[in-house]
Enzyme design. Structure first.
Site, PDB file in Angstrom:
ATOM      1  CE  LYS A  45       3.637  -4.183  23.032  1.00 34.33           C
ATOM      2  NZ  LYS A  45       2.972  -4.329  24.363  1.00 34.33           N
ATOM      3  CG  HIS A 107      -1.916   3.104  21.923  1.00 33.28           C
ATOM      4  ND1 HIS A 107      -0.661   3.454  22.343  1.00 33.28           N
ATOM      5  CD2 HIS A 107      -2.225   1.954  22.578  1.00 33.28           C
ATOM      6  CE1 HIS A 107      -0.229   2.552  23.230  1.00 33.28           C
ATOM      7  NE2 HIS A 107      -1.159   1.645  23.382  1.00 33.28           N
ATOM      8  CB  SER A 137       7.457  -4.625  20.473  1.00 35.12           C
ATOM      9  OG  SER A 137       6.886  -4.621  21.750  1.00 35.12           O
TER      10      SER A 137
HETATM   11  P1  A3P Z   1       9.436  -5.581  23.785  1.00 34.44           P
HETATM   12  O1  A3P Z   1       8.248  -6.335  23.303  1.00 34.44           O
HETATM   13  O2  A3P Z   1      10.385  -5.231  22.676  1.00 34.44           O
HETATM   14  O3  A3P Z   1      10.138  -6.221  24.928  1.00 34.44           O
HETATM   15  P2  A3P Z   1       4.074  -0.504  25.468  1.00 34.44           P
HETATM   16  O4  A3P Z   1       4.133  -0.231  26.914  1.00 34.44           O
HETATM   17  O5  A3P Z   1       3.981   0.722  24.623  1.00 34.44           O
HETATM   18  O6  A3P Z   1       3.053  -1.533  25.147  1.00 34.44           O
HETATM   19  O7  A3P Z   1       5.498  -1.108  25.047  1.00 34.44           O
HETATM   20  C1  A3P Z   1       5.907  -2.390  25.453  1.00 34.44           C
HETATM   21  C2  A3P Z   1       7.358  -2.568  25.078  1.00 34.44           C
HETATM   22  O8  A3P Z   1       8.154  -1.750  25.960  1.00 34.44           O
HETATM   23  C3  A3P Z   1       7.827  -3.998  25.266  1.00 34.44           C
HETATM   24  O9  A3P Z   1       8.895  -4.156  24.330  1.00 34.44           O
HETATM   25  C4  A3P Z   1       8.348  -3.941  26.696  1.00 34.44           C
HETATM   26  O10 A3P Z   1       9.225  -4.984  27.040  1.00 34.44           O
HETATM   27  C5  A3P Z   1       9.065  -2.599  26.656  1.00 34.44           C
HETATM   28  N1  A3P Z   1       9.324  -2.063  27.996  1.00 34.44           N
HETATM   29  C6  A3P Z   1       8.441  -1.827  28.973  1.00 34.44           C
HETATM   30  N2  A3P Z   1       9.081  -1.374  30.071  1.00 34.44           N
HETATM   31  C7  A3P Z   1      10.396  -1.332  29.769  1.00 34.44           C
HETATM   32  C8  A3P Z   1      11.562  -0.971  30.494  1.00 34.44           C
HETATM   33  N3  A3P Z   1      11.524  -0.600  31.752  1.00 34.44           N
HETATM   34  N4  A3P Z   1      12.758  -1.034  29.853  1.00 34.44           N
HETATM   35  C9  A3P Z   1      12.831  -1.434  28.571  1.00 34.44           C
HETATM   36  N5  A3P Z   1      11.753  -1.795  27.839  1.00 34.44           N
HETATM   37  C10 A3P Z   1      10.542  -1.741  28.425  1.00 34.44           C
END
Ligand code: A3P
Length: 293
Positions: A45, A107, A137
Site C-alpha cells: 500500500k 513486498h 490504506s
Molecule cells: P489509498 O488507499 O490511500 O487511496 P499499492 O499499489 O502499493 O497497493 O498502493 C495503493 C495505494 O496507492 C492506494 O492508496 C491507492 O489509492 C494509491 N494510488 C494508486 N495509484 C495512485 C495514483 N495515481 N495517485 C495517487 N495514489 C495512488
C-alpha cells in the site's frame, strides 16, 4: 493435520506472513533474475501500482500500446511471491515475461529477497509511504481483499500494525531494511509517495535519470497524465477491477490517493500512542517521512 487457511497469519522466519506469500517459497528463492530486470520493492500500500504503471509506460508505452490496453497490470508486472491455487503464481508469470526489461513486483522484506537479484546486480525501485497513511490504506485493503486476514475494527488493526502483526510484518523493520540497503548496494532508487503526490513529473525525471531513460517532453507529459489518480481509477487495466478476490464495493482499490487521509481515521489518543511508538522504533533511522504535503 492442522489446516492453515489462506488468510491465516503465522510467524515466518520472524515476520508475520500468510500462505499466499510463502507457499511457493523454494521456487521464489530459486528465482533466476537477469541483469536487466527491474525489481519494484515496497511495503504493501505504499504506491506500488502507481510506480509499476509508470515504469510500464516508460518502457513499453510507445512500443506496445496494446499491452496497456489489454493486459492487467498484475500480469504486466508480476507479483513475485504471490501464489494461490487456481491462479498462475507470480514466479511462473515472471519467468514467462516476454519483455526486456522484466518489471517484477515484491513486498518481501529485504532479508527474504532471492539472492539472484543481488548476484545479478538488478536495479531496484523502492516506494515508501508515511506510516500513518500506509496503515490506513492497508486497513481498507484488508477489508476489501478476501486474500488478506480480517482486519477487525480500525483500532484493532492499528494496534496490530504497530506491533508488526500484519502480513509482511513490521512496517518499521521493512522500510528501515530497504533504506539501509542503499549504503551497500547503489543500484537502488528510493521514491516517496508524498513526493509523487507533490510533483509527479519531477519524480518521473528522477526515476528516468536512475534508469538512464530520456523520454521526450510530450511522452513524459502523456505519462504524467495517464498515471494521474483519476485516470488510473477509471482504467480497468490498472484499477484491479478484474481481480475477483477484491470487493471494490467494500472499498475501491484506487481509494483516495491522498497524503493526510490518516487525519480522518486517527483519534487524538491513537495519534499520540502511534507517535510515541514510532519515535522508539525509528530512533536509529535516518529515514524521514512527511505525513502531510
Ligand atoms: P489509498 O488507499 O490511500 O487511496 P499499492 O499499489 O502499493 O497497493 O498502493 C495503493 C495505494 O496507492 C492506494 O492508496 C491507492 O489509492 C494509491 N494510488 C494508486 N495509484 C495512485 C495514483 N495515481 N495517485 C495517487 N495514489 C495512488
Amino acid at each position: 493435520m492442522e489446516v492453515i487457511h489462506q488468510r491465516t497469519m503465522f510467524d515466518f522466519h520472524g515476520v508475520s506472513m500468510s500462505k499466499c506469500f510463502t507457499d511457493n517459497w523454494d521456487e521464489v528463492q530459486n528465482f533466476k533474475a537477469r541483469p536487466d530486470d527491474i525489481l519494484i520493492a515496497t511495503y504493501p500500500k505504499a504506491g506500488t501500482t502507481w510506480v509499476s504503471y509508470t515504469l510500464d509506460l516508460l518502457y513499453f508505452g510507445q512500443t506496445c500500446p496494446e499491452r496497456q490496453a489489454s493486459i492487467p497490470i498484475d500480469e504486466r508486472v508480476p507479483f513475485l511471491e504471490f501464489s494461490k491455487p487456481s491462479v498462475p503464481a507470480g514466479k511462473y508469470l515472471a519467468d514467462r515475461l516476454p519483455t526486456t526489461p522484466r518489471l517484477i513486483k515484491t513486498h518481501l522484506p529485504l532479508q527474504f529477497v532471492p539472492k539472484s537479484f543481488w548476484e545479478q546486480n538488478v536495479r531496484v525501485v523502492n516506494v515508501f509511504r508515511n506510516a500513518k497513511d500506509n496503515a490506513v490504506s492497508y486497513y481498507h485493503f484488508c477489508r476489501m481483499s478476501s486474500g488478506m486476514p480480517e482486519p477487525g475494527d480500525w483500532n484493532t488493526f492499528l494496534q496490530n500494525f504497530m506491533e508488526g502483526k500484519v502480513v509482511y510484518g513490521s512496517w518499521h523493520d521493512h522500510v528501515n531494511g530497504w533504506w539501509e540497503k542503499k549504503q551497500t548496494y547503489p543500484k537502488i532508487h528510493h521514491m516517496f509517495y508524498e513526493d509523487l503526490i507533490e510533483d509527479t513529473g519531477r519524480e518521473i525525471d528522477r526515476l528516468c535519470s536512475f534508469l538512464g531513460l530520456t523520454p521526450s517532453a510530450e511522452e513524459k507529459e502523456r505519462i504524467v497524465n495517464e498515471v494521474n489518480f483519476d485516470n488510473m481509477k477509471q482504467n480497468p487495466m490498472v484499477n484491479y477491477s478484474t481481480m475477483q478476490s477484491m470487493d471494490q464495493k467494500v472499498s475501491p482499490f484506487m481509494r483516495k490517493g491522498k497524503v493526510g487521509d490518516w487525519k480522518n481515521h486517527f483519534t487524538v489518543a491513537q495519534d499520540e500512542k502511534f507517535d510515541e511508538d514510532y519515535k522508539q522504533k525509528m530512533k536509529n533511522s535516518t529515514l524521514q517521512f512527511r505525513s502531510e504535503v
